[in-house]
Write an enzyme that holds these catalytic residues in place. Sequence first.
Site, PDB file in Angstrom:
ATOM      1  CG  ASN A   4       3.314   5.978  -9.546  1.00 53.13           C
ATOM      2  OD1 ASN A   4       4.364   5.690 -10.163  1.00 53.13           O
ATOM      3  ND2 ASN A   4       3.075   7.183  -8.727  1.00 53.13           N
ATOM      4  CD1 TRP A   5       4.870  -0.985  -9.225  1.00 55.09           C
ATOM      5  CD2 TRP A   5       6.386  -1.566 -10.514  1.00 55.09           C
ATOM      6  NE1 TRP A   5       4.337  -2.262  -9.451  1.00 55.09           N
ATOM      7  CE2 TRP A   5       5.476  -2.797 -10.647  1.00 55.09           C
ATOM      8  CE3 TRP A   5       7.706  -1.751 -11.451  1.00 55.09           C
ATOM      9  CZ2 TRP A   5       5.574  -3.727 -11.339  1.00 55.09           C
ATOM     10  CZ3 TRP A   5       7.654  -2.966 -11.890  1.00 55.09           C
ATOM     11  CH2 TRP A   5       6.534  -3.971 -11.781  1.00 55.09           C
ATOM     12  CE  LYS A   6       3.941   6.932  -5.343  1.00 48.23           C
ATOM     13  NZ  LYS A   6       3.507   7.562  -4.077  1.00 48.23           N
TER      14      LYS A   6
ATOM     15  CD  GLU B   8      -1.998  10.441  -7.396  1.00 56.00           C
ATOM     16  OE1 GLU B   8      -2.051   9.248  -7.319  1.00 56.00           O
ATOM     17  OE2 GLU B   8      -1.049  10.909  -7.762  1.00 56.00           O
TER      18      GLU B   8
ATOM     19  CD  GLU C 156       5.598  10.330  -4.532  1.00 53.15           C
ATOM     20  OE1 GLU C 156       5.843   9.823  -5.449  1.00 53.15           O
ATOM     21  OE2 GLU C 156       4.850  10.015  -3.665  1.00 53.15           O
TER      22      GLU C 156
ATOM     23  CB  SER D 121      -3.601   5.719   1.172  1.00 57.74           C
ATOM     24  OG  SER D 121      -2.355   6.218   1.642  1.00 57.74           O
TER      25      SER D 121
ATOM     26  CG  HIS E 172       3.171  11.583  -8.487  1.00 50.34           C
ATOM     27  ND1 HIS E 172       3.499  11.842  -7.281  1.00 50.34           N
ATOM     28  CD2 HIS E 172       2.220  10.708  -8.488  1.00 50.34           C
ATOM     29  CE1 HIS E 172       2.976  11.150  -6.644  1.00 50.34           C
ATOM     30  NE2 HIS E 172       2.195  10.252  -7.440  1.00 50.34           N
TER      31      HIS E 172
ATOM     32  N   GLY F  59       0.794   7.983   0.099  1.00 51.47           N
ATOM     33  CA  GLY F  59       1.881   7.109   0.683  1.00 51.47           C
ATOM     34  C   GLY F  59       1.649   7.377   2.513  1.00 51.47           C
TER      35      GLY F  59
END
Length: 251
Positions: A10-12, A167, A97, A213, A95, A173
């Site tokens: 997941n490159w965001k 998650e 975020e 992480s 997600h 992160g």
Amino acid sequence: MSRKKLIAANWKMNLTLEQAAEWLAEVEENLLEHHADVVLFPSFIYITDLMDLYQGEQILFGAQNCSHLETGALTGEVSAMQLGSAGVDYVIVGHSERRIHFGETNEAIKQKLKMALKHELFPVFCCGEPLDVRNAGKQEEYVSRQLTESLFALSADEIADVTIAYEPVWAIGTGVNATPEQAQEMHAFIRQQVAKKYSGKIAGEIRILYGGSCKPDNAKPLFACPDVDGGLIGGASLNAEDFLSIVMAAK
Ligand code: PGA
């Protein structure tokens, strides 16, 4: 029952097109073993470019989000129908975020799941508790509610196409990962909820990824847990070499 591991990048909102193409070339050249499924989630704008560049067969491509609606006046949004029409395989739904920064509710996430499945995308449904909930020992209640209010609106046929990602928000992160024991405990809990709602067979087949992480140096013990079926990798997926070593850790 043995479930094939899935490792997702997941490159965001990271990497330029040039960097993304370099990453893909390096991973394509070195991804020689087929012990795990690999899915890449770039920004929307590069997905089809990267699909065109990729010559191999092992990597599948996904989007990091989709709209809860099919079509219409929603400036800046991308629909599941559009993703499906572009040949995209997967989509991340819910997600943390998106929940935190874009106010996504369990209800909206439920609609996104339905949209994704309607347009033949495989959803990766994310759930997980924030730190204050973990500190209060209420993580099971919290995750159970996320499951009930979104994922469990799906039929037994529909849920068969879903991958779950646990998650813990406090591990995303932050450099702090859940211990293998904490991950296993929550994965087993989630699988048990799926069994209760659907069946033991469905629960035994659904893949539950760990995210938060996960890095080359902690991936192996996490992936060795019986209910951890791979990872949704953020920061450590940006570097091709690190990502490849995480894929190897799933062996
Ligand atoms: P992280 O992100 O690996 O950078 O913690 C995981 C995720 O958000 O999918």
